[in-house]
Design an enzyme around this catalytic site. Structure first.
Site, short mmCIF file in Angstrom:
data_model
loop_
_atom_site.label_atom_id
_atom_site.label_comp_id
_atom_site.label_asym_id
_atom_site.label_seq_id
_atom_site.Cartn_x
_atom_site.Cartn_y
_atom_site.Cartn_z
N CYS A 49 -1.58 1.70 2.32
CA CYS A 49 -2.83 1.23 2.00
C CYS A 49 -4.12 2.16 2.53
O CYS A 49 -4.39 2.26 3.99
CB CYS A 49 -3.26 -0.14 2.16
SG CYS A 49 -4.87 -0.57 2.00
N CYS A 52 -6.55 0.10 4.75
CA CYS A 52 -5.69 -0.57 6.11
C CYS A 52 -5.82 0.55 7.05
O CYS A 52 -6.13 0.21 8.17
CB CYS A 52 -4.38 -0.88 5.71
SG CYS A 52 -4.14 -2.16 4.44
#
Length: 424
Positions: A49, A52
């Site tokens: 991600c 992230c």
């Protein structure tokens, strides 16, 4: 600085030794970590991600600062993609998701994600319910250290017992303090002329409001609730999160560009209307700033603007017949007529053309959805391959087909990167 949970075994003490780094948790030690610390912020992430990856260094920077607080806050992380059962148990459906566990009770974190702002935000959770201020300097320091994310409520000449119950109840939403000793200079600075007085400050919007009583809890709570938001609220991702918890109807003005001078004049007029109509929330949004949101109310650059609606924060909104939009001249009178028409029921109900408030906050494709999409793509590819095998038994498959498979799954994953975006 060494912090260990209470009543842990020697093995767990070693495992949860805090050295200013983010702790890695999994299914084997998650519950133990949550029960070991009074305050722990957990980042549920996925290695692939993009958001992230950008968040991780901010958490690394904040961790040692938060660990040194008088009431330490621990930062931990969980690979929710790898430990999917744990993620499912914690109701994680998008990446990244941050949750702060206070004495084991989880609350989803919607605050800022830059290290410095994140630290300021989280300090709120370990601060006293009501701070006691004994001088002008302490009042000034309290306001400065509180930052700008939360509203502040300072009771001048009030006893902390008057505010303690409400301060505990709304600890997650605002700073609370009582000033015991202060000068006339402070009274002039915060614009009150007698005591006791409760001053509500909105640092982000340079607004303040004064309450002179009565200080019965019922009236005090009403004032506090009305001042969680500024008089006129700009619509963005952060304020949508705040509006979720407000039960009042929303008067929404839609303009072309909220930074234009004429739009700012309208905002000033909305503030005056908000002061006289505290049972409503007054908001504004620019098409240039948030076109998708404005479009749900059938407002775009071709519409007659500013457009005015009353929104329930969910799926329905009202237009006022004869006051669907307002002109630039004498906007105060036009807004008064709009509100009069709304209160008298001269309205037409419509449905938003897109997500509700909760939809805009949570318009994310969840983890399970992505798994389903990838599974369906894989099954379609398998069926296609089997079909080709039936037609051409001598062929096993081509590199083009393999590349197509990889690119199809990659596109599905990329959709998750975009749709799984949380507030940056």
């Amino acid at each position: 600085m060494l912090l260990t949970g209470r009543g842990l075994s020697s093995e767990e003490e070693t495992k949860f030794k805090i050295d200013g780094k983010v702790i890695e948790l999994d299914e084997s030690n998650f519950d133990s970590a949550i029960s070991s610390f009074d305050y722990i912020l957990v980042d549920f992430y996925a290695p692939w991600c993009g958001h992230c990856k950008r968040l991780a260094p901010q958490l690394d920077e904040a961790a040692p600062i938060l660990a040194k607080l008088k009431e330490p806050i621990v930062i931990a992380k969980v690979d929710a993609d790898k430990y999917s059962r744990l993620a499912s148990k914690q109701e994680i459906d998008a990446f990244p998701t941050l949750k702060i566990f206070m004495h084991g009770i989880p609350t989803e974190y919607y605050g800022p994600r830059k290290a410095e702002l994140l630290v300021r935000y989280l300090k709120k959770f370990v601060a006293p319910d009501v701070s006691i201020l004994n001088s002008d300097a302490e009042v000034s320091d309290f306001v400065e250290n509180a930052g700008t994310f939360f509203p502040l409520f300072i009771g001048f000449g009030l006893d902390e017992s008057v505010m303690s119950n409400l301060a505990l109840k709304y600890k997650k939403k605002a700073w609370f303090a009582v000033a015991k000793d202060f000068s006339e200079d402070t009274m002039v600075l915060y614009d009150f002329d007698k005591v006791p007085a409760l001053v509500a400050l909105q640092p982000s919007y340079n607004e303040h409001n004064i309450f002179y009583g009565p200080f019965d809890e019922e009236f005090l709570e009403e004032f506090i609730k009305q001042n969680f938001l500024p008089l006129s609220v700009p619509i963005n991702q952060d304020t949508l999160n705040l509006l979720k918890d407000d039960k009042r109807k929303i008067v929404l003005a839609i303009v072309e560009d909220e930074t234009e001078e004429k739009s700012q004049k309208l905002v000033t007029t909305l503030k005056a209307a908000a002061s006289a109509n505290r049972d409503l929330v007054f908001c504004y949004v620019g098409i240039k700033q948030f076109a998708d949101f404005a479009d749900t109310f059938e407002a775009n650059k071709k519409s007659k603007l500013p457009k005015m609606v009353v929104w329930d924060g969910n799926e329905n909104y009202l237009t006022v017949i004869g006051s669907e939009s307002i002109d630039e001249e004498d906007q105060g009178s036009q807004i008064s007529r709009f509100l009069e028409g709304y209160r008298e029921g001269r309205t037409e109900q419509k449905k938003v053309a897109g997500p509700s408030i909760f939809g805009f906050v949570n318009s994310l494709i969840g983890i399970r959805s992505v798994y389903i999409i990838v599974f369906m793509v894989a099954m379609l590819m398998l069926l296609r391959t089997l079909g080709k095998d039936d037609e051409e038994p001598s062929r096993v498959g081509t590199s083009d087909q393999s590349e197509h498979a990889r690119s199809t799954v990659s596109r599905a994953e990329n959709d998750e990167y975009r749709s799984g975006e949380k507030e940056d």
